[in-house]
Design a protein around this motif. Structure first.
Motif, PDB file in Angstrom:
ATOM      1  N   PHE A  51      63.337 -15.195  16.524  1.00  0.00           N
ATOM      2  CA  PHE A  51      62.347 -15.236  17.590  1.00  0.00           C
ATOM      3  C   PHE A  51      63.111 -14.959  18.874  1.00  0.00           C
ATOM      4  O   PHE A  51      63.869 -15.801  19.364  1.00  0.00           O
ATOM      5  CB  PHE A  51      61.659 -16.596  17.640  1.00  0.00           C
ATOM      6  CG  PHE A  51      60.633 -16.745  18.742  1.00  0.00           C
ATOM      7  CD1 PHE A  51      59.427 -16.058  18.679  1.00  0.00           C
ATOM      8  CD2 PHE A  51      60.869 -17.576  19.823  1.00  0.00           C
ATOM      9  CE1 PHE A  51      58.477 -16.195  19.685  1.00  0.00           C
ATOM     10  CE2 PHE A  51      59.928 -17.728  20.838  1.00  0.00           C
ATOM     11  CZ  PHE A  51      58.731 -17.031  20.768  1.00  0.00           C
ATOM     12  N   ASP A  52      62.986 -13.731  19.392  1.00  0.00           N
ATOM     13  CA  ASP A  52      63.755 -13.255  20.549  1.00  0.00           C
ATOM     14  C   ASP A  52      65.249 -13.163  20.216  1.00  0.00           C
ATOM     15  O   ASP A  52      65.660 -13.433  19.080  1.00  0.00           O
ATOM     16  CB  ASP A  52      63.495 -14.110  21.785  1.00  0.00           C
ATOM     17  CG  ASP A  52      62.073 -13.974  22.315  1.00  0.00           C
ATOM     18  OD1 ASP A  52      61.453 -12.929  22.072  1.00  0.00           O
ATOM     19  OD2 ASP A  52      61.579 -14.918  22.970  1.00  0.00           O
ATOM     20  N   THR A  53      66.053 -12.751  21.210  1.00  0.00           N
ATOM     21  CA  THR A  53      67.483 -12.521  20.940  1.00  0.00           C
ATOM     22  C   THR A  53      68.413 -13.008  22.040  1.00  0.00           C
ATOM     23  O   THR A  53      69.626 -13.032  21.832  1.00  0.00           O
ATOM     24  CB  THR A  53      67.768 -11.010  20.753  1.00  0.00           C
ATOM     25  OG1 THR A  53      67.586 -10.343  22.014  1.00  0.00           O
ATOM     26  CG2 THR A  53      66.891 -10.386  19.685  1.00  0.00           C
ATOM     27  N   GLY A  54      67.913 -13.356  23.226  1.00  0.00           N
ATOM     28  CA  GLY A  54      68.799 -13.697  24.325  1.00  0.00           C
ATOM     29  C   GLY A  54      69.500 -12.477  24.895  1.00  0.00           C
ATOM     30  O   GLY A  54      69.109 -11.324  24.648  1.00  0.00           O
ATOM     31  N   TYR A  55      70.572 -12.732  25.654  1.00  0.00           N
ATOM     32  CA  TYR A  55      71.322 -11.667  26.324  1.00  0.00           C
ATOM     33  C   TYR A  55      72.367 -11.044  25.401  1.00  0.00           C
ATOM     34  O   TYR A  55      72.760 -11.624  24.388  1.00  0.00           O
ATOM     35  CB  TYR A  55      72.059 -12.233  27.546  1.00  0.00           C
ATOM     36  CG  TYR A  55      71.192 -12.556  28.731  1.00  0.00           C
ATOM     37  CD1 TYR A  55      70.622 -11.548  29.497  1.00  0.00           C
ATOM     38  CD2 TYR A  55      70.958 -13.885  29.095  1.00  0.00           C
ATOM     39  CE1 TYR A  55      69.840 -11.843  30.601  1.00  0.00           C
ATOM     40  CE2 TYR A  55      70.174 -14.188  30.211  1.00  0.00           C
ATOM     41  CZ  TYR A  55      69.620 -13.165  30.949  1.00  0.00           C
ATOM     42  OH  TYR A  55      68.843 -13.457  32.042  1.00  0.00           O
ATOM     43  N   THR A  56      72.832  -9.855  25.779  1.00  0.00           N
ATOM     44  CA  THR A  56      74.039  -9.233  25.233  1.00  0.00           C
ATOM     45  C   THR A  56      74.749  -8.517  26.391  1.00  0.00           C
ATOM     46  O   THR A  56      74.234  -8.439  27.504  1.00  0.00           O
ATOM     47  CB  THR A  56      73.740  -8.197  24.131  1.00  0.00           C
ATOM     48  OG1 THR A  56      73.026  -7.094  24.722  1.00  0.00           O
ATOM     49  CG2 THR A  56      72.935  -8.791  22.991  1.00  0.00           C
TER      50      THR A  56
END
Length: 283
Positions: A51-56
């Motif tokens: 559920f979503d991925t955050g930053y990279t």
């Protein structure tokens, strides 16, 4: 109603900083952390999904040039590669190819920056959410919190817009009007929480025999809904619809009062970061 239990782990992939008063009425003027939380879900039949991925690191590459650099200036980001979703999953013994589904709450950069790391995943989202950003570039994209280069080149080929005809039964008195059965087995229920972004969804699920509501950015913190402290009007500049945001905020508050046993997990809540991420991640 939820018909199937899953395993769920809430993790953090970077954070940004803002003065607290922008997101919390009466808050401090000092900058505070807003963790970019995402969830790893293990379905008993379909395996791993996010559920979503955050930053990279792609966030920094995509904001290195004008006008996207304005995004980075408005939301200063702290991130190391070790924090990326793909690296965290590898430390758990999960290769990126094993993730077959990614549920996108909305298309702001802190929620989709990791999509390119998962080559076998299809993408589940409300069509309204994608339609609101898909043609935006330059300044129009920045104002919508969207960085076009974060989406995989084959995004549309892998896109699986949520079937809005598959409505799910919600608990009695549940303050949100519509739930959508994402997988057709009653395990993951998408719930409309618009306002912060068009077509934004939260996720209702059962893990460990307890109900959880991953509410995305319908509220920015647990303190906000518990004490009825909505954001400053200035925060409306980044919202798709202030009226709908207020409505979603009030529905989260009612949910907490009606169903205090449902754990509400906002995507940028430091309290959730302390209790879930530092506490081991499992909800």
């Amino acid at each position: 109603m939820i018909k199937l239990d899953v395993a769920c782990f809430v993790l953090e992939a970077g954070c940004c900083t803002h003065p607290q008063w922008v997101t919390l009425r009466g808050g401090s003027r000092r900058p505070v952390r807003f963790p970019a939380l995402f969830a790893l879900i293990e379905h008993p039949r379909l395996g791993y999904m996010l559920f979503d991925t955050g930053y990279t690191q792609r966030f920094f590459r995509e904001t290195a040039r004008w006008p996207y650099s304005l995004y980075a200036k408005m939301t200063p980001v702290r991130f190391t590669e070790r924090e990326s979703a793909v690296q965290q999953l590898r430390r758990r013994g999960i290769e990126p190819e094993a993730v077959r589904h990614i549920i996108i709450s909305h298309f702001h950069a802190d929620h989709v920056a990791g999509l390119r790391d998962f080559p076998n995943a299809d993408f589940l989202f409300l069509q309204e959410a994608y339609d609101a950003v898909r043609r935006r570039t330059g300044w129009n994209a920045v104002m919508a919190g969207y960085l076009p280069g974060l989406l995989p080149d084959d995004f549309e080929a892998r896109a699986q817009p949520i079937d809005e005809s598959k409505q799910a039964e919600l608990p009695p008195g549940f303050p949100f009007e519509r739930g959508l059965d994402l997988l057709g087995d009653g395990s993951l229920i998408a719930v409309d929480v618009p306002g912060h972004a068009a077509g934004q969804i939260g996720l209702l699920l059962s893990a460990g025999g307890e109900m959880h509501f991953l509410c995305a950015d319908a509220v920015w913190s647990s303190l906000a809904y518990r004490e009825n402290r909505p954001p400053h009007p200035l925060a409306g500049l980044i919202m798709s619809d202030r009226r709908k945001y207020k409505d979603s905020f009030e529905r989260v508050r009612r949910l907490h009062k009606l169903y205090p046993d449902i754990r509400i997990v906002p995507s940028h809540c430091e309290e959730m970061e302390r209790s879930l991420v530092r506490g081991g991640g499992s909800v």
